[in-house]
Design a protein around this motif. Structure first.
Motif, PDB file in Angstrom:
ATOM      1  N   ARG A 282      54.396  -3.203 -46.416  1.00 37.16           N
ATOM      2  CA  ARG A 282      53.284  -3.690 -45.778  1.00 37.16           C
ATOM      3  C   ARG A 282      52.426  -2.635 -45.467  1.00 37.16           C
ATOM      4  O   ARG A 282      51.078  -3.044 -45.691  1.00 37.16           O
ATOM      5  CB  ARG A 282      53.956  -4.188 -44.332  1.00 37.16           C
TER       6      ARG A 282
ATOM      7  N   ASP B 169      58.375  -6.721 -43.060  1.00 34.91           N
ATOM      8  CA  ASP B 169      57.664  -5.564 -43.346  1.00 34.91           C
ATOM      9  C   ASP B 169      57.332  -5.871 -44.907  1.00 34.91           C
ATOM     10  O   ASP B 169      57.041  -4.556 -45.606  1.00 34.91           O
ATOM     11  CB  ASP B 169      58.531  -4.216 -43.320  1.00 34.91           C
TER      12      ASP B 169
ATOM     13  N   LYS C 184      47.679 -17.458 -47.065  1.00 35.20           N
ATOM     14  CA  LYS C 184      47.432 -16.085 -46.244  1.00 35.20           C
ATOM     15  C   LYS C 184      45.704 -15.843 -46.780  1.00 35.20           C
ATOM     16  O   LYS C 184      45.529 -14.775 -46.127  1.00 35.20           O
ATOM     17  CB  LYS C 184      48.281 -15.332 -46.342  1.00 35.20           C
TER      18      LYS C 184
ATOM     19  N   GLU D 209      52.325  -9.392 -45.435  1.00 31.50           N
ATOM     20  CA  GLU D 209      51.993  -9.170 -44.084  1.00 31.50           C
ATOM     21  C   GLU D 209      50.838  -8.127 -43.918  1.00 31.50           C
ATOM     22  O   GLU D 209      50.050  -8.357 -42.782  1.00 31.50           O
ATOM     23  CB  GLU D 209      53.303  -8.844 -43.357  1.00 31.50           C
TER      24      GLU D 209
ATOM     25  N   GLU E  52      48.189  -2.566 -46.876  1.00 31.95           N
ATOM     26  CA  GLU E  52      47.205  -2.381 -45.850  1.00 31.95           C
ATOM     27  C   GLU E  52      45.990  -1.981 -46.336  1.00 31.95           C
ATOM     28  O   GLU E  52      45.851  -0.944 -46.790  1.00 31.95           O
ATOM     29  CB  GLU E  52      47.565  -1.676 -44.470  1.00 31.95           C
TER      30      GLU E  52
END
Length: 294
Positions: free
Chosen positions: A54, A81, A114, A85, A58
């Motif tokens: 994760r 994790d 998502k 996400e 990012e």
């Protein structure tokens, strides 16, 4: 320059991520289940490492993964994790794992929900292809996402082909593995026959490799096969995993793969000989082993 994450630094992922950093000039953050491997990668190629998928994902424009199997892939994407996400809307996840078409469809749907894209993009070319940046990549998924991702994938590839909708990349890789299984068995039997017939194997290959029998396997593996050396590529354990995927998919769609099923069992014999980590050309070892037993 794009912001890129790479998850999985095995014998394939380590150099692939390196090409993204050095050849592509991208800002690369890596994650590996064994943190020491990520530290080694950063020392060699620069960039950064992250403690979880994760965190690696990012803010990334493109997130790559190259892990072991379906469950490993689920863990680093939708697990605790997982990368999904941390990914931002409009980004693209490119999976270079050889996995099932069904897990590609599952993860593509999760990604779409998502707000980002998922491409199934298994590779062929082995460790040498990864290290030299000349892999063949077979891609399934949204074509617009493919067009955006292709220049980045090109960093470690010689050929990048769009094969169709989600799952088409994995299905194409299955065709690749089916073809290789038959080729390696045929080459093994041919070299074994030449040895038993008292022929000069180098001379034999020198002639037949210029005709219809020619293949990548023949050009690149005949010498090591003839010398009973099997430390030069894709491991038997991984080939059996791949052939299991092929046979499972064949059962679903009604395809008949008699030779593939037979070669899969031959690889099981190699495993029983202790050859789990030998490369796939070790099929010839079971023929030599049968001679010694006789």
């Amino acid at each position: 320059m794009a912001k890129v994450a790479f998850i999985g630094l095995g014998v394939m992922g380590f150099p692939m991520a390196g090409h993204l950093s050095v050849k592509g000039g991208h800002d690369v953050t890596v994650y590996n289940r064994t943190p020491a491997k990520a530290v080694t990668w950063v020392e060699k190629f620069g960039g950064k490492s992250a403690p979880t998928p994760r965190q690696a994902a990012e803010g990334a424009d493109f997130v790559f993964s190259c892990v072991g199997n379906d469950e490993d892939l689920r863990l680093v994407t939708i697990g605790p994790d997982g990368a999904f996400e941390g990914m931002k809307a409009g980004s693209i996840f490119i999976d270079n794992t050889t996995a099932s078409a069904s897990v590609a469809e599952e993860l593509a749907a999760a990604a779409l929900a998502k707000g980002f894209a998922f491409l199934d993009a298994p590779v062929s070319g082995g460790q040498a292809g990864a290290e030299n940046g000349v892999l063949t990549v077979m891609v399934g998924g949204d074509e617009t996402a493919f067009d955006h991702a292709k220049p980045v994938i090109d960093c470690f590839a010689r050929m990048v082909g769009y094969m169709g909708p989600t799952g088409a990349g994995q299905l194409t890789k299955m065709v690749n593995q089916i073809a290789i299984a038959g080729l390696v068995e045929g080459l093994s039997e041919g070299i074994h026959f030449a040895q038993k017939a008292g022929l000069d194997v180098e001379k034999v290959i020198g002639v037949i490799s210029k005709g219809a029998a020619q293949s990548w396997q023949m050009e690149n593996r005949w010498q090591t096969m003839n010398a009973d050396k099997f430390d030069y590529g894709f491991a038997v354990d991984w080939m059996r995993k791949d052939l299991g995927i092929c046979l499972s998919q064949a059962s679903k769609i009604g395809a008949r793969l008699p030779v593939t099923a037979l070669v899969d069992q031959f690889y099981a014999e190699v495993q029983a000989m202790g050859g789990n980590r030998w490369d796939t050309s070790s099929l010839i070892a079971r023929l030599s082993n049968a001679d010694r037993k006789a």
